[in-house]
Design a protein around this motif. Structure first.
Motif, PDB file in Angstrom:
ATOM      1  N   PRO A  96      43.515   3.284   6.202  1.00 24.77           N
ATOM      2  CA  PRO A  96      43.675   2.153   5.353  1.00 24.77           C
ATOM      3  C   PRO A  96      43.078   2.222   4.198  1.00 24.77           C
ATOM      4  N   PRO A  97      42.781   1.578   2.719  1.00 21.91           N
ATOM      5  CA  PRO A  97      41.817   1.599   1.799  1.00 21.91           C
ATOM      6  C   PRO A  97      40.818   1.211   2.169  1.00 21.91           C
ATOM      7  N   GLY A  98      39.550   1.950   2.250  1.00 22.84           N
ATOM      8  CA  GLY A  98      38.546   1.443   2.248  1.00 22.84           C
ATOM      9  C   GLY A  98      37.445   1.732   3.687  1.00 22.84           C
ATOM     10  N   VAL A  99      38.724   2.734   4.328  1.00 22.17           N
ATOM     11  CA  VAL A  99      38.537   2.937   6.342  1.00 22.17           C
ATOM     12  C   VAL A  99      38.346   4.088   6.448  1.00 22.17           C
ATOM     13  N   GLY A 100      37.060   4.567   7.053  1.00 20.88           N
ATOM     14  CA  GLY A 100      36.697   6.360   7.138  1.00 20.88           C
ATOM     15  C   GLY A 100      35.288   6.104   7.947  1.00 20.88           C
ATOM     16  N   PRO A 101      35.331   6.968   8.574  1.00 16.35           N
ATOM     17  CA  PRO A 101      33.984   7.480   8.615  1.00 16.35           C
ATOM     18  C   PRO A 101      32.901   7.494   8.729  1.00 16.35           C
ATOM     19  N   PRO A 102      31.571   7.063   9.126  1.00 16.85           N
ATOM     20  CA  PRO A 102      30.429   7.092   8.975  1.00 16.85           C
ATOM     21  C   PRO A 102      29.707   8.907   8.811  1.00 16.85           C
TER      22      PRO A 102
ATOM     23  N   ALA B 125      32.528   3.065  -9.851  1.00 16.85           N
ATOM     24  CA  ALA B 125      32.720   4.315  -9.561  1.00 16.85           C
ATOM     25  C   ALA B 125      34.224   4.670  -9.070  1.00 16.85           C
ATOM     26  N   LYS B 126      34.578   3.798  -8.640  1.00 18.08           N
ATOM     27  CA  LYS B 126      36.050   2.922  -8.465  1.00 18.08           C
ATOM     28  C   LYS B 126      37.556   3.262  -9.053  1.00 18.08           C
ATOM     29  N   LEU B 127      36.359   2.475 -10.267  1.00 18.46           N
ATOM     30  CA  LEU B 127      37.682   2.765 -11.146  1.00 18.46           C
ATOM     31  C   LEU B 127      38.202   4.126 -11.590  1.00 18.46           C
ATOM     32  N   ASP B 128      36.760   4.417 -12.044  1.00 17.26           N
ATOM     33  CA  ASP B 128      37.004   6.502 -12.559  1.00 17.26           C
ATOM     34  C   ASP B 128      36.228   7.035 -12.247  1.00 17.26           C
ATOM     35  N   PRO B 129      36.316   7.700 -11.018  1.00 18.82           N
ATOM     36  CA  PRO B 129      35.909   8.890 -10.368  1.00 18.82           C
ATOM     37  C   PRO B 129      35.807  10.002 -10.949  1.00 18.82           C
ATOM     38  N   ARG B 130      36.586  10.398 -11.884  1.00 25.54           N
ATOM     39  CA  ARG B 130      35.907  11.388 -12.698  1.00 25.54           C
ATOM     40  C   ARG B 130      34.526  11.158 -13.429  1.00 25.54           C
ATOM     41  N   GLY B 131      34.689  10.104 -13.733  1.00 23.78           N
ATOM     42  CA  GLY B 131      33.694   9.298 -15.170  1.00 23.78           C
ATOM     43  C   GLY B 131      31.908   9.478 -13.519  1.00 23.78           C
ATOM     44  N   PHE B 132      32.235   8.664 -12.634  1.00 19.52           N
ATOM     45  CA  PHE B 132      30.984   8.248 -11.960  1.00 19.52           C
ATOM     46  C   PHE B 132      30.108   9.726 -11.487  1.00 19.52           C
ATOM     47  N   SER B 133      31.634  10.764 -10.929  1.00 17.12           N
ATOM     48  CA  SER B 133      31.197  12.275 -10.814  1.00 17.12           C
ATOM     49  C   SER B 133      30.150  12.783 -11.279  1.00 17.12           C
TER      50      SER B 133
ATOM     51  N   VAL C  72      26.619   7.277   5.740  1.00 14.61           N
ATOM     52  CA  VAL C  72      27.458   8.005   4.639  1.00 14.61           C
ATOM     53  C   VAL C  72      28.959   7.170   4.968  1.00 14.61           C
ATOM     54  N   ARG C  73      29.471   6.023   4.199  1.00 13.91           N
ATOM     55  CA  ARG C  73      30.681   5.913   4.773  1.00 13.91           C
ATOM     56  C   ARG C  73      31.688   5.985   3.294  1.00 13.91           C
ATOM     57  N   MET C  74      33.102   6.671   3.714  1.00 13.08           N
ATOM     58  CA  MET C  74      33.793   7.647   3.103  1.00 13.08           C
ATOM     59  C   MET C  74      35.253   7.374   3.542  1.00 13.08           C
ATOM     60  N   ASP C  75      35.925   6.855   2.792  1.00 18.91           N
ATOM     61  CA  ASP C  75      37.245   7.283   3.459  1.00 18.91           C
ATOM     62  C   ASP C  75      38.432   8.294   3.501  1.00 18.91           C
ATOM     63  N   GLY C  76      38.943   8.001   4.946  1.00 19.96           N
ATOM     64  CA  GLY C  76      39.252   9.221   5.431  1.00 19.96           C
ATOM     65  C   GLY C  76      41.048  10.155   4.267  1.00 19.96           C
ATOM     66  N   ALA C  77      40.624   9.300   2.989  1.00 23.74           N
ATOM     67  CA  ALA C  77      42.014  10.411   2.867  1.00 23.74           C
ATOM     68  C   ALA C  77      41.058  11.031   1.517  1.00 23.74           C
ATOM     69  N   THR C  78      40.012  11.004   1.155  1.00 16.73           N
ATOM     70  CA  THR C  78      39.098  11.048  -0.006  1.00 16.73           C
ATOM     71  C   THR C  78      37.927  12.352   0.963  1.00 16.73           C
ATOM     72  N   LEU C  79      38.136  12.542   2.580  1.00 15.00           N
ATOM     73  CA  LEU C  79      37.375  13.062   3.812  1.00 15.00           C
ATOM     74  C   LEU C  79      38.250  14.534   3.561  1.00 15.00           C
TER      75      LEU C  79
ATOM     76  N   MET D 272      42.436  14.520   0.000  1.00 14.66           N
ATOM     77  CA  MET D 272      43.640  14.149  -0.593  1.00 14.66           C
ATOM     78  C   MET D 272      43.076  12.999  -1.830  1.00 14.66           C
ATOM     79  N   ASP D 273      41.969  12.224  -1.789  1.00 20.22           N
ATOM     80  CA  ASP D 273      41.795  11.810  -2.401  1.00 20.22           C
ATOM     81  C   ASP D 273      40.567  11.831  -2.605  1.00 20.22           C
ATOM     82  N   ASN D 274      39.397  11.227  -3.846  1.00 22.54           N
ATOM     83  CA  ASN D 274      38.165  10.809  -4.737  1.00 22.54           C
ATOM     84  C   ASN D 274      37.780   9.871  -4.735  1.00 22.54           C
ATOM     85  N   GLU D 275      38.053   8.911  -4.081  1.00 25.08           N
ATOM     86  CA  GLU D 275      37.272   8.047  -3.965  1.00 25.08           C
ATOM     87  C   GLU D 275      35.661   7.921  -3.740  1.00 25.08           C
ATOM     88  N   PRO D 276      34.553   7.077  -4.542  1.00 22.32           N
ATOM     89  CA  PRO D 276      33.146   7.562  -3.726  1.00 22.32           C
ATOM     90  C   PRO D 276      33.224   7.045  -2.876  1.00 22.32           C
TER      91      PRO D 276
END
Length: 580
Positions: free
Chosen positions: A410-416, A204-212, A296-303, A306-310
Motif C-alpha cells: 500500500p502507499p507509503g509501505v516499503g522495506p527499510p 518531495a512527494k508532490l514534485d519528485p522530479r524537482g526534488f531529484s 532507509v524506508r522506501m515504497d515497494g513500487a519505487t524500489l 514502477m514509481d518515483n516516490e521519495p
C-alpha cells in the motif's frame, strides 16, 4: 488598543504604557495573581497589551516556577511577533520600492539597498536581513502563511525553512500546500528541524522530479571545509549526501563506544578521538571493516522502478528515489507493513535478504529482471513481474495479499534498506543509574514469539478478518525474555521512533539509550516489561531528566501516543511517527 495608549510610550520603556493601560486591562494590577494575568495575556495573543501584562508579571516577587516558565513561552511568542512585524515592514518597503521603480518614478533606494539598510539598523548580517525580507514577502503574498507569521506562531528561521521547501515545487497549489503544512506545524509548537523535514518530505512527494533536481544541484556543492578557531582549535565542516555521512557517523559511533568502566571522556570527546584515530592512522584492532547501518524506508513500487516516490532516511529526511534505489542495491532488505490509515508500522519482518544481482538493473534505474531466479511463492499478488525473489528465501517476509512484496504494498509501505548485511544493533543500549541493567545484560538467543507460535502476516496460516484480509499481528505486544530487548525489538523501535522521544531533542536513535517507560522491576517477568509498548529511545540527558528530574512518560498502547508530563505540570501528547 487605542491610539492614545500607543502614543503614550516613551523611551523610559514599557513602564509608562503600563500605567496608562492599567485602566484598559480587565485584571486588577494590585490584586490579580500571576496565573490570571498570564491567562489574560495568552488570550490576547502577542501585542502591546500582552507585553504590558507580561512586564507586570515579571516585576512580581511571588511567582511560581510554573508561571515563570509560562512567562518564558509568552515572551518568546512576543519576540516572534515583533520579528514578524519587522519582516512585514521590510517586505512592504521592498515591494513599494519595486512598484515605484516599475512606474518610472525616481528611485531613492532599491529593495536590495533597503535590505542592506535594515541590516545596519538591526545589526544583522546581510544574509539574515535578506532572509527576513524573503519570509516577509511570502507572508504578504500567501494568506495562510502570512497569518501564522503575523501572529507570532511562525519564526523567521522556521518560515524560511518552509519557504525553501515550497520553492522546490513548481505547481502553485502544491506550493501552497507545503506552506500550509509548515504554518500548521509551527502553530502546533513543532521545532524548526521537524517542520523542515515534514515540508521537505511533502515537497518531495508532490514534485519528485524537482526534488531529484534539487538533490543533484546540492550534491555539486559537496565540500569539506577547514575553519581555524580560538585557542589552537579548528572546525571541520563536511557537507554532502545525507545517506553517506549518516553511515560515516554510524561507524564513528561504533568506534567510540566506551571500552572500560573508567573512561571519563564525554560522548563528543570519544567521537572526536575515534575520528582522529581513523583518519590519522592510529586506529587499533584487527583492521576489520566497520559495517554501518543507515535505515532507509522506501515504497515497494519505487524500489522496483514502477514509481518515483521519495524514500526516507529515518531520523534524517527524504532521499530521491534514484538515490534510494542505489542504496537498496547494496543493502539488506526487510519487509515493513504499515496501517494504511494511520501510517503506524504494524509489522517488520524477522527475515532479511540482500537482493544482490537480482536487484542490479533496478539500482541502475532499469526495468525489473523478468528472468531472475525463482523464490518461494508469496501470497497472491505479492511477487514482482516474472516471479523474481531471493533464492529459497522469503520475499521480504511476504505479508497479506499484495502487501508483503515491494511490488504491491500500500502507499507509503516499503522495506527499510538497512546498511551492509549484518548491520548491528544501534549503540547506546545502556540505561543510566535509576534503570540499572541486571548482571550480565546479555540478550537471549531470540525474542519471544507471539503466543501460539504465530508469525507475522504471511509467515504462516492466517485467520481472515476485515482488516486487510489477515489477522493483525499486534506490534505493541512484541516482547523479549530479558531486560535488554533483542534484535527484533530494537529494529521495530528504530522504525517507529527514529529519534529521542522528547520532541525538542532530535538526537537520532543510535545516539540514544533504551528506556523502560515504566521502570523495570526484576521481581516481575521480563516479557511483561521489555515489550515494545513499554520501550523508547531517550538521549542520555533526557534519560537523566526522567530518572532523576521528575519527567514522566506514559504510553497509550492502543494509539501509540506517548504522554509526557513535566515536573511543572505541563502535558505533551507525542504521536508516533507515521510511515509515509
Amino acid at each position: 488598543m487605542t491610539t492614545a495608549a500607543v502614543e503614550s510610550q516613551t523611551p523610559s520603556g514599557v513602564a509608562g504604557a503600563c500605567a496608562h493601560l492599567s485602566g484598559l486591562c480587565e485584571c486588577a494590577w494590585d490584586s490579580a495573581p500571576a496565573d490570571e494575568l498570564l491567562d489574560r495575556a495568552e488570550s490576547l495573543g502577542p501585542g502591546l497589551e500582552a507585553a504590558v501584562i507580561l512586564t507586570r508579571v515579571a516585576q512580581m516577587e511571588e511567582v511560581s516556577q510554573r508561571d515563570r516558565i509560562r512567562l518564558v513561552g509568552l515572551w518568546q511568542a512576543q519576540a516572534r511577533w515583533s520579528e514578524a512585524q519587522g519582516g512585514l515592514a521590510l517586505a512592504a518597503a521592498c515591494v513599494d520600492a519595486e512598484e515605484r521603480e516599475a512606474a518610472g518614478e525616481v528611485r531613492i533606494s532599491s529593495s536590495r539597498s533597503l535590505i542592506a539598510e535594515a541590516a545596519l539598523v538591526c545589526a544583522l548580517t546581510d544574509q539574515s536581513a535578506r532572509r527576513l525580507a524573503r519570509v516577509g514577502r511570502c507572508a504578504l503574498a500567501e494568506p495562510v502563511f502570512g497569518e501564522r507569521f503575523a501572529n507570532g506562531d511562525l519564526s523567521v528561521s522556521c518560515g524560511d525553512a518552509v519557504l525553501r521547501a515550497a520553492n522546490r515545487v513548481d505547481e502553485v497549489d502544491s506550493r501552497r500546500e507545503v506552506l500550509g503544512l509548515g504554518a500548521k506545524m509551527a502553530a502546533g509548537k513543532q521545532t524548526t528541524p521537524r517542520v523542515r523535514e515534514a515540508c521537505e518530505r511533502l515537497a518531495a512527494k508532490l514534485d519528485p522530479r524537482g526534488f531529484s533536481h534539487a538533490h543533484e544541484v546540492a550534491y555539486q556543492e559537496r565540500s569539506v571545509r577547514y575553519q581555524p578557531a580560538e585557542a589552537a582549535m579548528a572546525t571541520l565542516r563536511v557537507y554532502g549526501a545525507a545517506h553517506v555521512l549518516s553511515g560515516i557517523m554510524d561507524i564513528l559511533e561504533q568506534s567510540s563506544r566506551p571500552t572500560a568502566g573508567n573512561d571519563q571522556r564525554t560522548a563528543d570527546q570519544r567521537l572526536y578521538d575515534a575520528f582522529v584515530a581513523k583518519f590519522a592512522g592510529r586506529e587499533t584492532g584487527n583492521g576489520a571493516a566497520k559495517r554501518y547501518q543507515v535505515l532507509v524506508r522506501m515504497d515497494g513500487a519505487t524500489l522496483l522502478g514502477m514509481d518515483n516516490e521519495p524514500g526516507t532516511i529515518l531520523g534524517v529526511g527524504p532521499v530521491p528515489a534514484e538515490v534510494g534505489r542505489v542504496i537498496a542495491g547494496n543493502a539488506t532488505w526487510r519487509g515493513l507493513f504499515a496501517d494504511p490509515e494511520s501510517g503506524r508500522p504494524v509489522w517488520v519482518s524477522d527475515r532479511a535478504f540482500a537482493p544482490g544481482p537480482v536487484f542490479g538493473p533496478l539500482a541502475a534505474g532499469g526495468p525489473p529482471d523478468e528472468t531472475g531466479p525463482s523464490g518461494d511463492a508469496g501470497p497472491p499478488g505479492a511477487g514482482p513481474p516474472g516471479g523474481v525473489g531471493p533464492p529459497g528465501g522469503d520475499p521480504l517476509g511476504a505479508g497479506p495479499a499484495g502487501a508483503g512484496h515491494p511490488a504491491a504494498g500500500p502507499p507509503g509501505v516499503g522495506p527499510p534498506g538497512v546498511g551492509p548485511p549484518g548491520g548491528g544493533d544501534p549503540p547506546g543500549g545502556g540505561d543510566p543509574p535509576g534503570d540499572v541493567d541486571p548482571p550480565g545484560g546479555v540478550d537471549p538467543p531470540g525474542d519471544v514469539a507471539p503466543p501460539g507460535g504465530a508469525g507475522p502476516p504471511g509467515a504462516g496460516a492466517a485467520a481472515p478478518n476485515p482488516w486487510g484480509g489477515v489477522e493483525r499481528w499486534p506490534i505493541e505486544s512484541q516482547s523479549a525474555g530479558s531486560y535488554q530487548p533483542g534484535e527484533r525489538l530494537r529494529r521495530l523501535m528504530a522504525v517507529r521512533q527514529p529519534r529521542c522521544a522528547k520532541p525538542t531533542c532530535g538526537r537520532r536513535h543510535y545516539n540514544c539509550e533504551l528506556d523502560h517507560i515504566a521502570p523495570y522491576d526484576p521481581t516481575r517477568p521480563a516479557e511483561d516489561q521489555t515489550v515494545l509498548s513499554n520501550l523508547q529511545f531517550l538521549s542520555k540527558g533526557c534519560h537523566q531528566l526522567k530518572t532523576h528530574g521528575g519527567w514522566r512518560y506514559e504510553r497509550d498502547a492502543e494509539t501509540g501516543i506517548t504522554i509526557l508530563t513535566t515536573p511543572l505540570g505541563f502535558v505533551y501528547r507525542i504521536p508516533p511517527e507515521p510511515v509515509d
